[in-house]
Scaffold this active site. Structure first.
Site, PDB file in Angstrom:
ATOM      1  N   GLU A  62    -121.975  57.867  40.596  1.00 57.01           N
ATOM      2  CA  GLU A  62    -122.422  56.626  41.219  1.00 57.01           C
ATOM      3  C   GLU A  62    -121.360  56.081  42.151  1.00 57.01           C
ATOM      4  O   GLU A  62    -120.160  56.339  41.955  1.00 57.01           O
ATOM      5  CB  GLU A  62    -122.731  55.573  40.156  1.00 57.01           C
ATOM      6  CG  GLU A  62    -123.939  55.881  39.297  1.00 57.01           C
ATOM      7  CD  GLU A  62    -124.269  54.731  38.357  1.00 57.01           C
ATOM      8  OE1 GLU A  62    -125.295  54.068  38.579  1.00 57.01           O
ATOM      9  OE2 GLU A  62    -123.470  54.496  37.432  1.00 57.01           O
ATOM     10  N   LYS A  74    -130.197  52.990  22.814  1.00 54.71           N
ATOM     11  CA  LYS A  74    -128.826  53.468  22.733  1.00 54.71           C
ATOM     12  C   LYS A  74    -127.854  52.402  23.200  1.00 54.71           C
ATOM     13  O   LYS A  74    -128.213  51.580  24.038  1.00 54.71           O
ATOM     14  CB  LYS A  74    -128.635  54.770  23.518  1.00 54.71           C
ATOM     15  CG  LYS A  74    -128.590  54.597  25.028  1.00 54.71           C
ATOM     16  CD  LYS A  74    -128.150  55.846  25.732  1.00 54.71           C
ATOM     17  CE  LYS A  74    -126.662  56.034  25.716  1.00 54.71           C
ATOM     18  NZ  LYS A  74    -125.870  55.124  26.565  1.00 54.71           N
ATOM     19  N   ARG A  76    -130.535  33.744  18.888  1.00 54.41           N
ATOM     20  CA  ARG A  76    -129.800  32.708  18.163  1.00 54.41           C
ATOM     21  C   ARG A  76    -129.694  31.415  18.953  1.00 54.41           C
ATOM     22  O   ARG A  76    -129.453  30.354  18.386  1.00 54.41           O
ATOM     23  CB  ARG A  76    -128.405  33.234  17.795  1.00 54.41           C
ATOM     24  CG  ARG A  76    -128.446  34.331  16.739  1.00 54.41           C
ATOM     25  CD  ARG A  76    -127.087  34.912  16.443  1.00 54.41           C
ATOM     26  NE  ARG A  76    -126.584  35.743  17.521  1.00 54.41           N
ATOM     27  CZ  ARG A  76    -125.758  36.783  17.354  1.00 54.41           C
ATOM     28  NH1 ARG A  76    -125.353  37.094  16.133  1.00 54.41           N
ATOM     29  NH2 ARG A  76    -125.337  37.485  18.362  1.00 54.41           N
ATOM     30  N   HIS A 129    -127.479  60.638  27.679  1.00 57.70           N
ATOM     31  CA  HIS A 129    -128.181  60.912  28.933  1.00 57.70           C
ATOM     32  C   HIS A 129    -128.055  62.375  29.363  1.00 57.70           C
ATOM     33  O   HIS A 129    -129.048  63.061  29.612  1.00 57.70           O
ATOM     34  CB  HIS A 129    -127.632  60.030  30.065  1.00 57.70           C
ATOM     35  CG  HIS A 129    -127.835  58.564  29.860  1.00 57.70           C
ATOM     36  ND1 HIS A 129    -128.836  58.031  29.076  1.00 57.70           N
ATOM     37  CD2 HIS A 129    -127.157  57.497  30.364  1.00 57.70           C
ATOM     38  CE1 HIS A 129    -128.770  56.714  29.116  1.00 57.70           C
ATOM     39  NE2 HIS A 129    -127.753  56.370  29.867  1.00 57.70           N
ATOM     40  N   LYS A 134    -137.385  57.891  32.934  1.00 60.42           N
ATOM     41  CA  LYS A 134    -137.389  58.152  34.370  1.00 60.42           C
ATOM     42  C   LYS A 134    -138.383  59.261  34.699  1.00 60.42           C
ATOM     43  O   LYS A 134    -138.415  60.306  34.035  1.00 60.42           O
ATOM     44  CB  LYS A 134    -135.982  58.562  34.843  1.00 60.42           C
ATOM     45  CG  LYS A 134    -134.944  57.446  34.761  1.00 60.42           C
ATOM     46  CD  LYS A 134    -133.589  57.952  35.234  1.00 60.42           C
ATOM     47  CE  LYS A 134    -132.516  56.879  35.160  1.00 60.42           C
ATOM     48  NZ  LYS A 134    -132.703  55.808  36.142  1.00 60.42           N
TER      49      LYS A 134
END
Length: 475
Positions: free
Chosen positions: A224, A156, A49, A248, A190
């Site tokens: 993580e 997703k 846009r 996932h 992956k």
């Protein structure tokens, strides 16, 4: 090395001004160009846009590549300069048919001698799910014919729950056939995740072991050491259950436990994954769910005041099939912990006389290193104690031969291969168990427990094991 593409194609990147495009898709295109996997003639058009010129968009593209690869020894300005020549831009709305018609006219001018109906045209939805529907409808209304080779990629999240995902499915299936739709979860690009299928398809011993009757439990860990960083706007509205568990981690679980089909085609694998995903069940008990939020989360700009959004979850689920009866599955995922790692632990059943021994385990590490472990026991000489034998094999490919996940999946779309993409059946099934967790969370008023940044495991998250002798296995 993946084989190169020979035929010309068009890639229309909707949402070309967004972070996903700049952080993932632009670098993926550079990787494909550097590996000489793209044809001589192709057309990449950013559609957004924002009002900007082609030169301004090319400059954005260039900066994103330099940011990603500029310090690498293998970085090539020659490759980048060549790639930039294929980059174009169009400014338009996502819900205005006239803009799509104008875009069609501009495409015809751009591709020159080519017939647009004969070219592979990929439409990548790098946009929020709220505009999936209008883009789908406008694309369909302005295409040359339903037979046009138009392939759409949706990344997703697919909806926000099962009803919204079902609505999306109904809209897309009204305008496009199943073979034209590519539902992308970047985890499936992956190499480490793809290796689950290749290992199982190539080694019969794995499939003999990965049966419910042989397995005591399964653990999946994906944690993580970083926080939410620049994803606050998205993350605070969804939380880690929808961000990580819904697709996932349920996909990894399905690949570990499904029956392996003889045929290595996308439809066969999707069918077997669906069989597992549709059988996943969450028992609504407080000891089966733990939710946490790291301490500094509430201080981030953009986080709603008093937010209870979970940044950590651990959950106990099961596969509601006779062949997996009594096998508990423990899943945990979280942010701002003391490490970054993803792995699956399969603990095998012991015979009655082995009850005082450690269990045999199969461990599949997905990151940071890609390895497969077999944990066995043995006595050494005259010693009376058993010692663990750890047979480890690295399954990691070198950085110079591995493509990033978005590059892998883009190449698959160009080749019309769907092995590493989802079906809507899988998505709906995964939402079903996710929704059941959310429903219980609200009904039972499950609180989000605060945990210290950098902790190894939030205090209280082992509630899942209170009725067993198990605990979280640390690699």
């Amino acid at each position: 090395m993946s084989s190169s593409i020979k035929k010309p194609f068009i890639l229309t990147l909707f949402g070309a001004s967004g972070d996903l495009a700049k952080l993932k898709i632009f670098p993926a295109l550079y990787e494909l160009a550097q590996r000489k996997l793209l044809p001589e003639e192709y057309f990449i058009v950013g559609y957004a846009r924002s009002e900007k010129t082609r030169a301004e968009f090319q400059k954005e593209f260039l900066y994103s590549i330099i940011e990603a690869y500029g310090k690498r020894p293998s970085f090539s300005t020659k490759v980048l300069d060549s790639l930039i020549e294929h980059i174009h831009y169009f400014s338009g709305q996502y819900d205005v048919k006239e803009d799509f018609q104008k875009y069609r006219i501009s495409l015809k001018k751009l591709i020159g001698r080519h017939d647009i109906a004969s070219l592979c045209h990929i439409a990548y939805f790098s946009v929020p799910p709220s505009v999936f529907e209008p883009i789908t409808i406008k694309l369909a209304e302005t295409r040359t014919s339903p037979q046009e080779d138009l392939r759409i990629i949706l990344e997703k999240p697919f909806g926000n729950d099962e009803p919204s995902a079902a609505r999306l499915f109904n809209v897309i299936s009204r305008y496009f056939s199943e073979d034209q739709v590519y539902l992308l979860d970047h985890y499936l690009g992956k190499t480490s995740v793809q290796s689950i299928l290749s290992l199982r398809h190539s080694n019969s011993i794995l499939n003999s072991l990965l049966k419910g009757k042989e397995i005591a439990s399964i653990q999946i860990t994906a944690v993580e050491d970083i926080g939410i960083e620049n994803r606050v706007g998205y993350f605070d509205s969804v939380g880690i259950i929808k961000d990580m568990f819904q697709s996932h981690l349920t996909q990894i679980l399905a690949m570990m436990t499904m029956s392996i089909p003889i045929s290595e085609d996308g439809e066969s694998f999707q069918r077997e994954k669906y069989a597992i995903l549709s059988a996943l069940k969450f028992s609504p008990k407080k000891e089966n769910l733990f939710l946490g939020q790291y301490k500094s989360y509430k201080n981030l700009d953009g986080v709603k005041k008093g937010s209870t959004t979970e940044t950590y979850m651990s959950v106990k689920i099961k596969i509601d099939r006779e062949s997996w009866y009594g096998v508990p599955i423990f899943v945990r995922t979280g942010k701002k912990l003391d490490r970054k790692t993803t792995y699956v632990v399969v603990e095998f059943k012991k015979m009655q006389f082995q009850k005082n021994l450690e269990s045999n385990r199969l461990i599949l590490e997905l990151q940071p290193e890609e390895k497969i472990h077999f944990k066995l026991l043995n006595k050494h000489g005259h010693l009376s104690e058993y010692h663990e034998i750890d047979a480890i094999e690295s399954i990691e490919c070198a950085p110079e031969t591995c493509l990033p996940e978005h590059a892998v999946l883009l190449l698959d779309v160009l080749k019309k291969e769907k092995l590493h993409f989802l079906s809507f059946g899988e998505i709906l099934a995964a939402w079903r168990i996710t929704d059941s967790i959310f429903e219980f969370r609200e009904k039972a008023n499950i609180q989000t427990v605060e945990y210290e940044d950098g902790t190894s495991c939030p205090q209280g998250s082992d509630v899942l094991f209170q009725k067993t002798e198990e605990k979280w296995y640390e690699v």
